[in-house]
Design an enzyme around this catalytic site. Structure first.
Site, PDB file in Angstrom:
ATOM      1  N   LYS A 296     -12.834  -1.020  18.261  1.00 51.12           N
ATOM      2  CA  LYS A 296     -11.518  -1.562  18.624  1.00 51.12           C
ATOM      3  C   LYS A 296     -11.113  -1.204  20.054  1.00 51.12           C
ATOM      4  CE  LYS A 296     -10.001  -1.499  13.793  1.00 51.12           C
ATOM      5  NZ  LYS A 296      -8.873  -1.689  12.890  1.00 51.12           N
TER       6      LYS A 296
ATOM      7  N   PHE B 116      -5.293   4.741  13.983  1.00 49.99           N
ATOM      8  CA  PHE B 116      -5.435   5.683  12.876  1.00 49.99           C
ATOM      9  C   PHE B 116      -6.527   5.174  11.945  1.00 49.99           C
ATOM     10  CE2 PHE B 116      -2.031   8.944  12.724  1.00 49.99           C
ATOM     11  CZ  PHE B 116      -1.493   8.684  13.974  1.00 49.99           C
TER      12      PHE B 116
ATOM     13  N   LYS C 179     -14.700   2.946  14.444  1.00 47.11           N
ATOM     14  CA  LYS C 179     -13.458   2.179  14.699  1.00 47.11           C
ATOM     15  C   LYS C 179     -12.962   2.405  16.125  1.00 47.11           C
ATOM     16  CE  LYS C 179     -11.904   1.976   9.946  1.00 47.11           C
ATOM     17  NZ  LYS C 179     -11.030   2.472   8.904  1.00 47.11           N
TER      18      LYS C 179
ATOM     19  N   PRO D 201      -5.185 -10.922  10.716  1.00 47.09           N
ATOM     20  CA  PRO D 201      -5.739 -10.527  12.016  1.00 47.09           C
ATOM     21  C   PRO D 201      -5.726  -9.009  12.135  1.00 47.09           C
ATOM     22  CG  PRO D 201      -3.531 -11.447  12.256  1.00 47.09           C
ATOM     23  CD  PRO D 201      -3.925 -11.642  10.824  1.00 47.09           C
ATOM     24  N   ASP D 202      -6.669  -8.449  12.853  1.00 46.03           N
ATOM     25  CA  ASP D 202      -6.664  -7.009  13.119  1.00 46.03           C
ATOM     26  C   ASP D 202      -5.909  -6.807  14.438  1.00 46.03           C
ATOM     27  OD1 ASP D 202      -7.337  -4.388  14.060  1.00 46.03           O
ATOM     28  OD2 ASP D 202      -8.892  -4.349  12.520  1.00 46.03           O
ATOM     29  N   ILE D 203      -4.688  -6.319  14.325  1.00 46.54           N
ATOM     30  CA  ILE D 203      -3.791  -6.229  15.491  1.00 46.54           C
ATOM     31  C   ILE D 203      -4.395  -5.330  16.565  1.00 46.54           C
ATOM     32  CG2 ILE D 203      -1.456  -5.603  16.239  1.00 46.54           C
ATOM     33  CD1 ILE D 203      -0.613  -5.941  13.240  1.00 46.54           C
TER      34      ILE D 203
ATOM     35  N   ASN E  90       0.843  -1.200   0.000  1.00 46.88           N
ATOM     36  CA  ASN E  90       0.000   0.000   0.000  1.00 46.88           C
ATOM     37  C   ASN E  90       0.873   1.243   0.000  1.00 46.88           C
ATOM     38  OD1 ASN E  90       0.424   0.878   2.879  1.00 46.88           O
ATOM     39  ND2 ASN E  90      -0.440  -1.172   3.227  1.00 46.88           N
TER      40      ASN E  90
HETATM   41  N1  CTP Z   1      -5.129  -2.118  11.835  1.00 41.72           N
HETATM   42  C1  CTP Z   1      -4.597  -3.218  12.474  1.00 41.72           C
HETATM   43  N2  CTP Z   1      -4.628  -4.446  11.864  1.00 41.72           N
HETATM   44  C2  CTP Z   1      -5.222  -4.603  10.671  1.00 41.72           C
HETATM   45  C3  CTP Z   1      -5.787  -3.480  10.018  1.00 41.72           C
HETATM   46  C4  CTP Z   1      -5.732  -2.259  10.630  1.00 41.72           C
HETATM   47  O1  CTP Z   1      -4.072  -3.075  13.580  1.00 41.72           O
HETATM   48  N3  CTP Z   1      -5.247  -5.791  10.122  1.00 41.72           N
HETATM   49  C5  CTP Z   1      -5.068  -0.817  12.503  1.00 41.72           C
HETATM   50  C6  CTP Z   1      -4.335   0.256  11.727  1.00 41.72           C
HETATM   51  O2  CTP Z   1      -2.981   0.307  12.108  1.00 41.72           O
HETATM   52  C7  CTP Z   1      -5.063   1.524  12.131  1.00 41.72           C
HETATM   53  C8  CTP Z   1      -6.464   1.050  12.436  1.00 41.72           C
HETATM   54  O3  CTP Z   1      -6.387  -0.353  12.620  1.00 41.72           O
HETATM   55  O4  CTP Z   1      -4.525   2.086  13.303  1.00 41.72           O
HETATM   56  C9  CTP Z   1      -7.470   1.338  11.370  1.00 41.72           C
HETATM   57  O5  CTP Z   1      -7.050   0.807  10.153  1.00 41.72           O
HETATM   58  P1  CTP Z   1      -7.904   0.979   8.833  1.00 41.72           P
HETATM   59  O6  CTP Z   1      -7.197   0.294   7.707  1.00 41.72           O
HETATM   60  O7  CTP Z   1      -8.273   2.429   8.677  1.00 41.72           O
HETATM   61  O8  CTP Z   1      -9.241   0.262   9.222  1.00 41.72           O
HETATM   62  P2  CTP Z   1      -9.695  -1.222   9.171  1.00 41.72           P
HETATM   63  O9  CTP Z   1     -10.031  -1.617  10.580  1.00 41.72           O
HETATM   64  O10 CTP Z   1      -8.733  -2.097   8.444  1.00 41.72           O
HETATM   65  O11 CTP Z   1     -11.085  -1.100   8.391  1.00 41.72           O
HETATM   66  P3  CTP Z   1     -11.340  -0.779   6.832  1.00 41.72           P
HETATM   67  O12 CTP Z   1     -10.081  -1.159   6.070  1.00 41.72           O
HETATM   68  O13 CTP Z   1     -12.511  -1.616   6.523  1.00 41.72           O
HETATM   69  O14 CTP Z   1     -11.627   0.700   6.766  1.00 41.72           O
END
Ligand code: CTP
Length: 422
Positions: free
Chosen positions: A355, A337, A351, A318-320, A225
């Site tokens: 989260k 962010f 969010k 995974p969403d960290i 990205n």
């Molecule tokens: N983040 C994370 N792990 C992921 C994706 C996102 O920890 N797999 C964290 C990013 O570092 C950021 C926050 O979640 O601080 C929001 O990330 P963003 O990409 O804006 O949102 P997503 O939760 O991925 O939702 P979407 O892509 O559907 O907008």
């Protein structure tokens, strides 16, 4: 696994000036002669002082005087022959703890507010992530002029520079009013206080993530990205300058005195952040983590001749932040962010809640010239307590300073609150 690890201790010095690298910027006003006394006092307090003069300053004070007093070469010319490939002054700007501009004329104040860099001093100011202080000195009417006042407000409010207020008295031009540079003792005390006060995160452990993850497809290709890592690096620099023990988990390589753990994929970032999270005080998740990764990895380069159509099967990462938001303790502070292309406010606030974050920083990625890859951004900051702040376009470092203020305020409130009686 992280590919390198560097740690150093963060002991606060009793004398905040001791061992600090200070760039003393001297500009072209009559008060420039006092720069020699400032340099002398800072050096005697143990600071490593490097004088940088504007060409006009040399009309009032010589480079030789400042070189002799600071015991370091003083600088003025922006373009000069050099032995090393790295411009020495840029290296100096990078390692400075403080840039103190004394005296600061109306001209340099205007240039700094506009982000100009047409001489060595203004260039170093832009190239540095150090704390910046200035001691204005000029005719009272010039100081009072709305242009100067607006410029000072920009420096103070947007760039978070510290001002050492000018004194009232008789000026060299014979006029009376406010415009005399503050006394040498006041300026040195302000510099010491700034270096001390600035350590608002001393004793805190802060994890910052930076950059965009890369999800490999085959030995050549990956899903990536546009994230440059600049926001995360600015955040880590700011927290470190405030005395925090910083761990930067980054996909972008940087050479810093704090711990930098290099990762590539979302899974590596997860593993590394989770390993560091226990006992940390704050996590700032600026990284753009890929939401999906290829289900399989091809050990051999995928050949285009194999098929006419090619589709890649992806699986969710995974969403960290989400995982850590679930396990965080009441003492831990998490900032996330949200880069959004629509419905910024509602997406960011969802969010924040989903989260379990303390703060979310949202930005609209459709605004041209800021955000990804840029040194600037414009953001909204939403807090779990319902507060909301709009930061107009400003350098990412200034946004980072704002976030450091928020983290520091949270910890100072927590310290002030007495423990419950039972
Ligand atoms: N983040 C994370 N792990 C992921 C994706 C996102 O920890 N797999 C964290 C990013 O570092 C950021 C926050 O979640 O601080 C929001 O990330 P963003 O990409 O804006 O949102 P997503 O939760 O991925 O939702 P979407 O892509 O559907 O907008």
């Amino acid at each position: 696994m992280p590919r390198n690890k560097k740690r150093e201790n963060n002991f606060a010095e009793v004398n905040p000036l001791h061992g600090k690298t200070i760039i003393l910027g001297v500009t072209g006003g009559i008060a420039a002669y006092k720069a020699c006394d400032i340099a002398s006092m800072l050096r005697r307090a143990g600071a490593d002082v490097h004088a940088v003069l504007t060409p006009n300053a040399r009309e009032f004070v010589t480079q030789l005087s400042l070189t002799t007093i600071t015991r370091n070469p003083s600088h003025c010319e922006q373009f000069q022959a050099q032995a090393d490939w790295r411009p020495e002054h840029i290296e100096l700007a990078k390692k400075a703890d403080l840039i103190l501009v004394a005296p600061a004329t109306a001209d340099i104040i205007a240039k700094m507010a506009a982000g100009m860099c047409d001489d060595l001093l203004t260039t170093m100011i832009l190239a540095s992530s150090a704390k910046i202080m200035l001691a204005p000195a000029m005719n009272p009417k010039m100081l009072d002029h709305p242009a100067t006042q607006n410029n000072l407000a920009t420096l103070q409010n947007h760039y978070r520079y510290d001002l050492i207020a000018a004194d009232y008295g008789e000026l060299a031009c014979g006029d009376f009013g406010t415009g005399k540079m503050a006394s040498v003792e006041t300026i040195v005390a302000a510099a010491a206080a700034c270096l001390l006060e600035h350590r608002t995160l001393a004793g805190r452990r802060v994890i910052v993530t930076a950059g965009g993850t890369r999800e490999p497809i085959d030995p050549v290709r990956f899903i990536g990205n546009r994230s440059s890592g600049k926001m995360g690096i600015a955040m880590a620099d700011a927290a470190y300058a405030r005395g925090a023990e910083v761990t930067l988990v980054s996909t972008v390589e940087v050479d810093r005195a704090y711990s930098v753990l290099l990762v590539e994929t979302a899974l590596e970032m997860q593993e590394t952040v989770e390993a560091e999270f226990d006992g940390c005080d704050a996590l700032v998740m600026t990284a753009a983590v890929a939401d999906f990764r290829p289900l399989g990895f091809s050990n051999q380069k995928i050949k285009k001749s194999v098929k006419e159509d090619f589709s890649l099967e992806l699986t969710k990462n995974p969403d960290i932040l989400d995982l850590l938001g679930r396990v965080k303790t009441d003492e831990q502070f998490i900032i996330g962010f949200a880069a959004e292309s629509e419905e910024l406010l509602s997406n960011a606030s969802q969010k924040l809640k989903r989260k379990n974050l303390d703060v979310i920083v949202g930005n609209d990625i459709t605004v041209p010239d800021i955000g990804f890859g840029s040194d600037d951004n414009a953001v909204i900051i939403l807090s779990a307590d319902g507060s909301r702040e709009n930061l107009p376009r400003m350098p990412k470092r200034a946004i980072a300073e704002h976030l450091c203020d928020i983290i520091a305020a949270r910890f100072s409130t927590a310290e002030k609150e007495p423990a419950s009686a039972d």
